[in-house]
Design a protein around this motif. Sequence first.
Motif, PDB file in Angstrom:
ATOM      1  N   ASP A 328     -77.807  25.777  51.874  1.00  0.00           N
ATOM      2  CA  ASP A 328     -78.161  26.999  52.705  1.00  0.00           C
ATOM      3  C   ASP A 328     -78.185  26.644  54.063  1.00  0.00           C
ATOM      4  OD1 ASP A 328     -81.785  26.754  52.047  1.00  0.00           O
ATOM      5  OD2 ASP A 328     -80.225  25.229  52.680  1.00  0.00           O
ATOM      6  N   GLN A 329     -77.367  25.671  54.733  1.00  0.00           N
ATOM      7  CA  GLN A 329     -77.220  25.608  55.994  1.00  0.00           C
ATOM      8  C   GLN A 329     -75.925  25.442  56.372  1.00  0.00           C
ATOM      9  OE1 GLN A 329     -79.972  23.145  58.431  1.00  0.00           O
ATOM     10  NE2 GLN A 329     -78.160  21.666  58.572  1.00  0.00           N
ATOM     11  N   ILE A 330     -75.634  26.298  57.567  1.00  0.00           N
ATOM     12  CA  ILE A 330     -74.087  26.411  58.073  1.00  0.00           C
ATOM     13  C   ILE A 330     -73.989  25.355  59.303  1.00  0.00           C
ATOM     14  CG2 ILE A 330     -72.368  27.849  58.820  1.00  0.00           C
ATOM     15  CD1 ILE A 330     -73.959  30.295  57.702  1.00  0.00           C
ATOM     16  N   GLU A 331     -73.219  24.413  59.167  1.00  0.00           N
ATOM     17  CA  GLU A 331     -72.954  23.521  60.096  1.00  0.00           C
ATOM     18  C   GLU A 331     -72.181  24.025  61.309  1.00  0.00           C
ATOM     19  OE1 GLU A 331     -74.305  20.658  60.133  1.00  0.00           O
ATOM     20  OE2 GLU A 331     -75.204  21.081  57.907  1.00  0.00           O
ATOM     21  N   MET A 356     -74.004  22.616  74.809  1.00  0.00           N
ATOM     22  CA  MET A 356     -73.565  22.254  73.384  1.00  0.00           C
ATOM     23  C   MET A 356     -72.556  21.079  73.385  1.00  0.00           C
ATOM     24  SD  MET A 356     -75.493  23.663  71.043  1.00  0.00           S
ATOM     25  CE  MET A 356     -74.442  23.576  69.465  1.00  0.00           C
ATOM     26  N   PRO A 357     -72.588  19.924  72.711  1.00  0.00           N
ATOM     27  CA  PRO A 357     -71.299  18.952  72.898  1.00  0.00           C
ATOM     28  C   PRO A 357     -70.233  19.476  72.002  1.00  0.00           C
ATOM     29  CG  PRO A 357     -73.332  17.892  72.189  1.00  0.00           C
ATOM     30  CD  PRO A 357     -73.832  19.569  72.323  1.00  0.00           C
ATOM     31  N   ARG A 362     -66.503  20.162  66.101  1.00  0.00           N
ATOM     32  CA  ARG A 362     -65.498  19.364  65.351  1.00  0.00           C
ATOM     33  C   ARG A 362     -66.049  18.698  64.095  1.00  0.00           C
ATOM     34  NH1 ARG A 362     -64.165  18.039  70.840  1.00  0.00           N
ATOM     35  NH2 ARG A 362     -64.982  15.866  70.105  1.00  0.00           N
ATOM     36  N   ASN A 363     -67.148  18.025  64.264  1.00  0.00           N
ATOM     37  CA  ASN A 363     -67.717  17.103  63.493  1.00  0.00           C
ATOM     38  C   ASN A 363     -68.953  17.661  62.660  1.00  0.00           C
ATOM     39  OD1 ASN A 363     -68.496  14.823  61.925  1.00  0.00           O
ATOM     40  ND2 ASN A 363     -68.878  13.558  63.785  1.00  0.00           N
ATOM     41  N   PRO A 364     -68.845  17.832  61.517  1.00  0.00           N
ATOM     42  CA  PRO A 364     -69.942  18.454  60.627  1.00  0.00           C
ATOM     43  C   PRO A 364     -71.053  17.411  60.618  1.00  0.00           C
ATOM     44  CG  PRO A 364     -68.078  18.069  59.210  1.00  0.00           C
ATOM     45  CD  PRO A 364     -67.515  17.983  60.510  1.00  0.00           C
TER      46      PRO A 364
END
Length: 386
Positions: A328-331, A356-357, A362-364
């Motif tokens: 229930d979390q969106i990366e 924000m990097p 790009r990387n979850p």
Amino acid sequence: MTQNGAIQDAVARGGTRRGKYIYDDWMDSHGVPIHRGYFIEDLRTVEVGPWHERECNAAFIQVSGMEGVAEARITELPPGASAPPLKFALDEVVYTLAGHGIATVWTDGVDKHSFEFGPRSLFLIPRGAHRQFANARGDQPLRMLHNNYLPVAMSLEPDPDFYFNNPYGHPELLQPREDELYAVAKRAPNLGRGATWYGNYFTDMAAWNDLVPHRQRGGGGHVVDVSFPNSQMGGHMSVFPPGTYKKGHRHGPGRVIVIPAGEGYSILWPEGGEKIIAPWHEGSMFTPPDRWFHQHFNVSVEPARYLALAPLPQFGGHSEKVEDRRRDQIEYPYEEPWIREKFEEELDKRGLESLMPDEAYRNPDFKWGYGAHEEQGAVLGRGRDG
């Protein structure tokens, strides 16, 4: 018809006048303002009206996501005024929106205990206790936000006298060691996520800073849990840096989220549904509705913080299947591009840039870097205590 008579009549007909919750009839019966919608931009200035029975000004807050789960209510006392004593059968959390006050708490067989509080103070009045509030200043109003589980309770026992005139008390809840009763809360490192403030009085929620990294939600944020003695009430406070935002996530209903410091906005939306944008700053409040995704964005030059007062544990919610995801979390790499675009537009309006990097998009499995000292607790923001 009296207030109790109206409620009893609704119960006899098998429901409320609006076909929903008994609490709603009780709330409507007092004739003070009720504020609905998805968010309140400033609880410090929202309209209040006379509540003659309690000799104060008041308003009820019932934004979407609170219905039937949690009560939020504003009490305002004019300069130098006091409210009459009140006995309440449930635990209640009080957050000071503006002003300085004196609270006196007692129950049968236990002497009165008074303490002072100021802006952004947070404290618990235990169930079964008498309480009386006084405005400690003669030049400004005192405005407080009250949070409790009365909507749930009234679905089980609808008679208001059960909660406000019930002689049953809990003297043991007001008989801890003298140095513990409404003394400043202390860190309990062995509870929760490694940083828990434990106690019934928190001096200033914009000034407490003994937090730990909150890796799960991203944004380089930190978190501390709030735990009250002998109560299932509680919550947490998150702090995250300028130019960053948290991951979208969802859970159950009833979390009363208040902003002690910072400027930003949150986006709320049901899966596949319209997005609601809730701007916030100190004094703002909102509650994500049940199973709605929500995401928090800091567009100021200072760390932002939000205080989330939790509902009963059974309303915490569970992870649910999301399209192409198992949690229930969106990366960040999987969020809608519009999320990032709006954030950068809001920063640009203020002459700021995103921190924000790029790798986070790009990387979850991207992990924010934290200093070694922050693994044991962090000092963030403009705090004095903690």
